[in-house]
Motif scaffolding. Sequence first.
Motif, PDB file in Angstrom:
ATOM      1  N   MET A  54       9.709  -3.515 -11.040  1.00  0.00           N
ATOM      2  CA  MET A  54       8.308  -3.756 -11.387  1.00  0.00           C
ATOM      3  C   MET A  54       7.383  -3.283 -10.270  1.00  0.00           C
ATOM      4  N   MET A  55       7.744  -3.611  -9.026  1.00  0.00           N
ATOM      5  CA  MET A  55       6.913  -3.211  -7.888  1.00  0.00           C
ATOM      6  C   MET A  55       6.896  -1.693  -7.737  1.00  0.00           C
ATOM      7  N   THR A  56       8.029  -1.050  -7.946  1.00  0.00           N
ATOM      8  CA  THR A  56       8.098   0.407  -7.838  1.00  0.00           C
ATOM      9  C   THR A  56       7.214   1.079  -8.884  1.00  0.00           C
ATOM     10  N   ILE A  57       7.283   0.613 -10.119  1.00  0.00           N
ATOM     11  CA  ILE A  57       6.465   1.216 -11.174  1.00  0.00           C
ATOM     12  C   ILE A  57       4.986   0.953 -10.909  1.00  0.00           C
ATOM     13  N   MET A  58       4.644  -0.243 -10.432  1.00  0.00           N
ATOM     14  CA  MET A  58       3.250  -0.495 -10.050  1.00  0.00           C
ATOM     15  C   MET A  58       2.830   0.443  -8.930  1.00  0.00           C
ATOM     16  N   GLY A  59       3.731   0.687  -7.975  1.00  0.00           N
ATOM     17  CA  GLY A  59       3.427   1.600  -6.878  1.00  0.00           C
ATOM     18  C   GLY A  59       3.178   3.017  -7.363  1.00  0.00           C
ATOM     19  N   ILE A  60       3.983   3.473  -8.314  1.00  0.00           N
ATOM     20  CA  ILE A  60       3.791   4.814  -8.877  1.00  0.00           C
ATOM     21  C   ILE A  60       2.423   4.915  -9.541  1.00  0.00           C
ATOM     22  N   GLU A  63      -0.408   4.795  -6.867  1.00  0.00           N
ATOM     23  CA  GLU A  63      -0.594   6.066  -6.158  1.00  0.00           C
ATOM     24  C   GLU A  63      -1.312   7.079  -7.036  1.00  0.00           C
ATOM     25  N   ARG A  64      -0.897   7.151  -8.279  1.00  0.00           N
ATOM     26  CA  ARG A  64      -1.510   8.097  -9.216  1.00  0.00           C
ATOM     27  C   ARG A  64      -2.989   7.763  -9.451  1.00  0.00           C
ATOM     28  N   SER A  65      -3.317   6.483  -9.457  1.00  0.00           N
ATOM     29  CA  SER A  65      -4.686   6.034  -9.749  1.00  0.00           C
ATOM     30  C   SER A  65      -5.487   5.716  -8.490  1.00  0.00           C
ATOM     31  N   GLN A  66      -4.903   5.979  -7.326  1.00  0.00           N
ATOM     32  CA  GLN A  66      -5.541   5.696  -6.035  1.00  0.00           C
ATOM     33  C   GLN A  66      -5.970   4.231  -5.908  1.00  0.00           C
ATOM     34  N   ILE A  67      -5.024   3.349  -6.250  1.00  0.00           N
ATOM     35  CA  ILE A  67      -5.213   1.906  -6.119  1.00  0.00           C
ATOM     36  C   ILE A  67      -4.465   1.468  -4.871  1.00  0.00           C
ATOM     37  N   ASN A  68      -5.105   0.692  -4.022  1.00  0.00           N
ATOM     38  CA  ASN A  68      -4.491   0.236  -2.776  1.00  0.00           C
ATOM     39  C   ASN A  68      -3.702  -1.054  -3.009  1.00  0.00           C
ATOM     40  N   LEU A  69      -2.381  -0.959  -2.879  1.00  0.00           N
ATOM     41  CA  LEU A  69      -1.515  -2.138  -3.033  1.00  0.00           C
ATOM     42  C   LEU A  69      -0.979  -2.643  -1.696  1.00  0.00           C
ATOM     43  N   ALA A  70      -1.579  -2.200  -0.604  1.00  0.00           N
ATOM     44  CA  ALA A  70      -1.091  -2.585   0.724  1.00  0.00           C
ATOM     45  C   ALA A  70      -0.960  -4.098   0.832  1.00  0.00           C
TER      46      ALA A  70
END
Length: 135
Positions: A54-60, A63-70
């Motif tokens: 789930m975290m990996t797919i959210m990360g993908i 990144e594609r949408s330029q959302i900061n998940l730091a």
Amino acid sequence: MSTATARYSGQLRTEATHTASGNCIVTDAPVDNHGRGEAFSPTDLVSAALGSCMMTIMGIVAERSQINLAGTTFNVTKHMVADPRRIGQIDVHFQLPAALSPKERTILENAARTCPVALSLNPEIRQEVQFNYSL
């Protein structure tokens, strides 16, 4: 080429090696099932795989949408049931940045719920997923 190889090293312990990278994972049977509980059990790995996927797919998507998940984190809790002994429920709790917009939250939550592991698990395994926006 195989995905992984494994060997039984005795006392209910296995050592699996990822073929492409050589990384290893040790598993033990849990204490409540005759094991030592000194490493992930196979069912722990299933639960961790759900959260990681789930975290990996959210990360993908991020990144594609330029959302900061730091700083985003998750924890998982596995609930076993008996007769037959199996995973009955997996709880996944995410802590995400509070600054995410409602649209970004919806995009990320949909991505998480449609990860390959979530879609691959038996429908009898309940998946309780919570998204907390407090970072």
